[in-house]
Every structure is written in structure tokens, then in C-alpha cells.
Scaffold this motif. Structure first.
Motif, PDB file in Angstrom:
ATOM      1  N   VAL A 246       0.746  -1.292  -0.027  1.00 14.96           N
ATOM      2  CA  VAL A 246       0.038  -0.037  -0.038  1.00 14.96           C
ATOM      3  C   VAL A 246       0.763   1.219  -0.055  1.00 14.96           C
ATOM      4  CG1 VAL A 246      -1.632   1.261   1.292  1.00 14.96           C
ATOM      5  CG2 VAL A 246      -2.011  -1.101   1.059  1.00 14.96           C
ATOM      6  N   ALA A 247       1.878   1.255   0.924  1.00 15.92           N
ATOM      7  CA  ALA A 247       2.826   2.468   1.061  1.00 15.92           C
ATOM      8  C   ALA A 247       3.375   2.981  -0.304  1.00 15.92           C
ATOM      9  CB  ALA A 247       3.668   2.114   2.279  1.00 15.92           C
ATOM     10  N   HIS A 248       3.592   1.835  -1.294  1.00 20.58           N
ATOM     11  CA  HIS A 248       4.131   2.059  -2.426  1.00 20.58           C
ATOM     12  C   HIS A 248       3.391   2.417  -3.597  1.00 20.58           C
ATOM     13  CE1 HIS A 248       7.793   0.824  -0.242  1.00 20.58           C
ATOM     14  NE2 HIS A 248       6.871  -0.143   0.131  1.00 20.58           N
ATOM     15  N   GLY A 249       1.952   2.111  -3.391  1.00 15.61           N
ATOM     16  CA  GLY A 249       0.847   2.322  -4.391  1.00 15.61           C
ATOM     17  C   GLY A 249       1.044   1.164  -5.432  1.00 15.61           C
ATOM     18  N   LEU A 250       1.661   0.108  -5.109  1.00 16.25           N
ATOM     19  CA  LEU A 250       1.915  -1.330  -5.780  1.00 16.25           C
ATOM     20  C   LEU A 250       0.655  -2.072  -5.594  1.00 16.25           C
ATOM     21  CD1 LEU A 250       5.371  -1.735  -5.344  1.00 16.25           C
ATOM     22  CD2 LEU A 250       4.504  -1.503  -7.345  1.00 16.25           C
ATOM     23  N   PRO A 251       0.410  -2.946  -6.651  1.00 14.88           N
ATOM     24  CA  PRO A 251      -1.031  -3.816  -6.419  1.00 14.88           C
ATOM     25  C   PRO A 251      -1.177  -4.477  -5.211  1.00 14.88           C
ATOM     26  CG  PRO A 251       0.182  -4.130  -8.692  1.00 14.88           C
ATOM     27  CD  PRO A 251       1.253  -3.471  -7.773  1.00 14.88           C
ATOM     28  N   VAL A 252      -2.541  -4.732  -4.951  1.00 10.82           N
ATOM     29  CA  VAL A 252      -2.938  -5.258  -3.630  1.00 10.82           C
ATOM     30  C   VAL A 252      -4.043  -6.408  -4.140  1.00 10.82           C
ATOM     31  CG1 VAL A 252      -2.230  -3.684  -2.105  1.00 10.82           C
ATOM     32  CG2 VAL A 252      -4.623  -3.319  -3.093  1.00 10.82           C
ATOM     33  N   GLY A 253      -4.784  -7.164  -3.521  1.00 10.64           N
ATOM     34  CA  GLY A 253      -5.760  -7.852  -3.953  1.00 10.64           C
ATOM     35  C   GLY A 253      -7.102  -7.807  -3.094  1.00 10.64           C
ATOM     36  N   PHE A 254      -8.274  -7.796  -3.858  1.00  8.31           N
ATOM     37  CA  PHE A 254      -9.334  -8.114  -3.130  1.00  8.31           C
ATOM     38  C   PHE A 254      -9.875  -9.529  -3.256  1.00  8.31           C
ATOM     39  CE2 PHE A 254     -14.189  -6.653  -3.407  1.00  8.31           C
ATOM     40  CZ  PHE A 254     -14.638  -7.657  -2.380  1.00  8.31           C
ATOM     41  N   LEU A 255      -9.847 -10.498  -2.539  1.00 10.05           N
ATOM     42  CA  LEU A 255     -10.073 -11.975  -2.598  1.00 10.05           C
ATOM     43  C   LEU A 255     -11.382 -12.042  -1.929  1.00 10.05           C
ATOM     44  CD1 LEU A 255      -6.676 -12.919  -1.554  1.00 10.05           C
ATOM     45  CD2 LEU A 255      -7.435 -13.464  -3.946  1.00 10.05           C
ATOM     46  N   PHE A 256     -12.236 -13.427  -2.720  1.00 10.74           N
ATOM     47  CA  PHE A 256     -13.524 -13.564  -2.046  1.00 10.74           C
ATOM     48  C   PHE A 256     -13.699 -14.983  -2.574  1.00 10.74           C
ATOM     49  CE2 PHE A 256     -16.152 -13.153  -5.966  1.00 10.74           C
ATOM     50  CZ  PHE A 256     -15.444 -12.455  -6.813  1.00 10.74           C
ATOM     51  N   GLY A 257     -14.555 -15.642  -1.551  1.00  8.99           N
ATOM     52  CA  GLY A 257     -15.171 -17.149  -2.119  1.00  8.99           C
ATOM     53  C   GLY A 257     -16.587 -16.920  -1.440  1.00  8.99           C
ATOM     54  N   ILE A 258     -17.304 -17.696  -2.106  1.00 11.77           N
ATOM     55  CA  ILE A 258     -18.962 -17.720  -2.006  1.00 11.77           C
ATOM     56  C   ILE A 258     -19.439 -19.043  -1.659  1.00 11.77           C
ATOM     57  CG2 ILE A 258     -21.220 -16.917  -2.653  1.00 11.77           C
ATOM     58  CD1 ILE A 258     -19.660 -14.764  -4.607  1.00 11.77           C
ATOM     59  N   ALA A 259     -20.178 -19.201  -0.891  1.00  7.37           N
ATOM     60  CA  ALA A 259     -20.733 -20.588  -0.518  1.00  7.37           C
ATOM     61  C   ALA A 259     -22.249 -20.274  -0.306  1.00  7.37           C
ATOM     62  CB  ALA A 259     -20.190 -21.251   0.614  1.00  7.37           C
ATOM     63  N   LYS A 260     -23.090 -21.254  -0.666  1.00 10.91           N
ATOM     64  CA  LYS A 260     -24.403 -21.125  -0.390  1.00 10.91           C
ATOM     65  C   LYS A 260     -25.057 -21.882   0.693  1.00 10.91           C
ATOM     66  CE  LYS A 260     -26.929 -22.680  -4.101  1.00 10.91           C
ATOM     67  NZ  LYS A 260     -27.657 -22.536  -5.405  1.00 10.91           N
ATOM     68  N   ARG A 261     -26.038 -21.325   1.170  1.00 10.28           N
ATOM     69  CA  ARG A 261     -26.505 -21.896   2.621  1.00 10.28           C
ATOM     70  C   ARG A 261     -27.221 -23.106   2.140  1.00 10.28           C
ATOM     71  NH1 ARG A 261     -30.845 -18.358   5.273  1.00 10.28           N
ATOM     72  NH2 ARG A 261     -30.394 -19.872   7.034  1.00 10.28           N
TER      73      ARG A 261
END
Ligand code: AFP
Length: 325
Positions: A118-133
Motif C-alpha cells: 500500500v505504502a508504495h501504491g503497488l498492487p494489492v488484492g481483494f479476494l473472495f469466496g462464496i458458498a451457498k446456505r
């Protein structure tokens, strides 16, 4: 003029083809809004002095919120609006977040993975997994193994790319266009010729791995190009296209034994299972330190950690022999 298919159109076709409900579309629409919102903060945050540490004050004299906390709040806000999510598990919250008891999905996410970038403005990720009830009876449990996910994906922020895998329907990559829509689906299939394969791990840690893993590295590393960004989404993004293997093995031989991590570093539910799910849909494989498939691991805690070896099946199978020996 040529127009590309949008993600929403792609998803709508998928849902219709498989006779699915529109609920998943509502959820995905919220996830995309959240990702765009995080990306916007990320690219403008440095200018506004907003990428600092929590507790600091920016140039306008406002309290600075850590980018991770901001990203977490953004995701929760959009998930709430869908009314489709029962519980969410976030890297940024110790507790499970209860959203809507009548909801249909569980969502496991890391809103800003790779925070040292973050401090360098370099890539980060938003990761997600989804399950169904469990729709047939009383809902029992939110702790699902990766093989029960119905979808998993990641945004590499701020590159404007999204990769998503839908159960038994492949892994797909999209790019953001000038109208801020994700477009141009491209199916990802790991290349089986080693020519383009890459190898990705934190090389500083290599002498802290179990002996057999160190030997395996010694015998194989010269065959492949080495790349390491320090943000799983970015490193795995390359592996999904070029093939090869990303790994974060268990640390068992650290000179300071307090720094050993025999259980691994990465989180099972919103890091390892997410990339393992995408990898399976692209024809690859993922295992833990014992050689057990990541997608088979039944979590006992929502923030459980694991070692991870993920990528081209031939490579992961090869190291699995050593892990199981
Ligand atoms: P942070 O979000 O704490 O920076 O961790 C990022 C991460 O979970 C994952 O995205 C990286 O692949 C891995 O850790 C990097 O860890 P090292 O800094 O130990 O190499």
C-alpha cells in the motif's frame, strides 16, 4: 466500432443457461461496486494523504483510516445492501459478521490483501469466496471447505482486472473498460508446456522450510522464471496465465523458533481456498504441507491458516510426492 461483452451480460447468460436464480447476480453486482470503490480510494488515497496508518491525521486534519479498514467497511456496506448474505468472514474482523439471517450466501473475503504494497501504491488484492446456505433444511454451519464454494474470485487493485471462477464453469478474466464495466471474458486454462512457467515464493524464507522442500527447490528452481510481488492476488494472477507454482510453505526451521509457522501463514478460507478454487477451474491443483488438497480441508476456525502450494497440476503433483513421503 467493436463492443465487448460485459461481465453482467456474461453472468446473466450463465445463470440462464444453468436455470439459476438472479440472486447471485445481485451479490456479484455488489462485489463489483465494492471493488470499484476500493480501487477509487486506492488510486486517489495517496494524493489525499489517506494511505497512512490508523490513528494518524492527514493534511486536511482528518483522522486517517487504514486502507484495509476502509476496504473492509466498503465491502460490508455493499454486502448489506444486497440482503442476500447471511454471514461474512473478513480478514479485518475477528468475529463472524452476521448480516441477514434470511440471506442465501456466505461470503469469505480479504478486502485488501498484500498491505505492505500500500505504502508504495503497488498492487494489492481483494479476494473472495462464496458458498451457498443449505436451502433444504436448517442452516448449520458457516465453515465450508473450498470444494463447497460456488464461486471464487479476485480483483488486482489498481490494475482494473478481475478473475472469477464459477463452479464447473471455468476461470475467467475480465478487464475494466472506459465505461468502468468489466468486459471481454477470456477463459483461463493453465498452459501445460513448461516454457512459460514461473515460480513464486518468498525466497528469504527458503532455509526455514522443511529439508525436503528445500531440496526440491534446489533441484527445480533453475528451470523456471522467478517472480514475487508479495501480494497473493498479483502473484497468482501471473501463475494463472503463465503456469508454474506459487507457494507459501510451512516455516519450521527458523533460527528463532518463535518465528516458526508450522501451520503456514496464509488464511484458508479467504486466501488459499479462493486461489485453489480458481486454479482447479483453470485445470490446476493446490495442496497444503501434508499434500492434502486445499479444497478438501474442512476449516475448524474462520481465520485458520495453512501452507499453500498452488499452480500447474504437474508441478503441484510433483511436490506432493515429497510432502507425502
Ligand atoms: P499482508 O496483507 O499482511 O501483507 O499479507 C499478504 C499475504 O497474505 C499474501 O498476499 C502474500 O502472498 C503473502 O502474505 C506475503 O507474505 P511475505 O511478506 O511473508 O512474503
Amino acid at each position: 466500432m467493436e463492443f465487448e461483452q460485459t461481465f453482467m451480460n456474461f453472468l446473466l447468460e450463465h445463470q440462464e443457461r444453468h436455470k439459476r436464480t438472479g440472486h447471485f447476480l445481485v451479490l456479484m453486482d455488489a462485489i463489483i461496486s465494492a471493488a470499484k470503490h476500493i480501487e477509487q480510494y486506492y488510486v486517489t488515497g495517496a494524493l489525499k494523504g489517506n494511505l497512512g496508518q490508523a490513528g494518524k491525521v492527514n493534511v486536511q486534519g482528518e483522522d486517517v483510516m487504514r486502507m484495509d479498514d476502509m476496504a473492509h467497511e466498503i465491502v460490508i456496506h455493499y454486502l448489506k445492501t444486497t440482503q442476500r448474505v447471511i454471514h461474512a468472514v473478513s480478514e479485518e474482523s475477528d468475529e463472524i459478521i452476521k448480516l441477514n439471517e434470511d440471506g442465501r450466501y456466505f461470503m469469505y473475503f480479504d478486502p485488501l490483501d498484500g498491505s505492505s504494497n500500500v505504502a508504495h501504491g503497488l498492487p494489492v488484492g481483494f479476494l473472495f469466496g462464496i458458498a451457498k446456505r443449505n436451502l433444504k433444511g436448517k442452516e448449520d454451519f458457516h465453515l465450508r471447505a473450498g470444494k463447497e464454494y460456488i464461486a471464487a474470485g479476485m480483483f488486482v487493485i489498481p490494475t482494473g482486472t478481475m478473475t472469477i471462477a464459477l463452479r464447473d464453469a471455468g476461470a475467467w478474466r475480465f478487464h475494466i473498460d472506459e465505461t468502468r464495466n468489466y468486459v471481454k471474458p477470456r477463459r483461463l486454462i493453465l498452459p501445460d508446456t513448461p516454457k512459460s512457467w514461473e515460480f513464486s515464493f518468498n525466497a528469504t524464507n527458503r532455509y526455514t522450510y522443511q529439508r525436503q522442500v528445500q531440496d526440491w527447490i534446489e533441484n527445480n528452481e533453475r528451470k523456471y522464471t522467478f517472480r514475487y510481488l508479495g501480494a497473493l492476488a498479483g502473484d497468482f494472477h501471473r501463475i494463472l496465465t503463465n503456469g508454474g507454482m506459487f507457494m507459501y510453505p510451512a516455516i519450521v526451521n527458523h533460527p528463532d523458533p518463535k518465528k516458526n509457522r508450522p501451520e503456514g501463514k496464509l488464511r484458508l478460507m479467504y486466501e488459499a481456498s479462493v486461489v485453489a478454487f480458481m486454479c482447479r477451474e483453470a485445470g490446476g491443483h493446490a495442496v497444503n504441507e501434508k499434500g492434502t488438497p486445499i479444497l478438501d480441508i474442512q476449516p475448524t476456525h474462520h481465520h485458520q491458516r495453512t501452507a499453500l502450494y498452488v499452480g500447474s497440476k504437474q508441478l503441484v503433483d510433483d511436490i506432493t510426492k515429497i510432502l507425502k513421503a
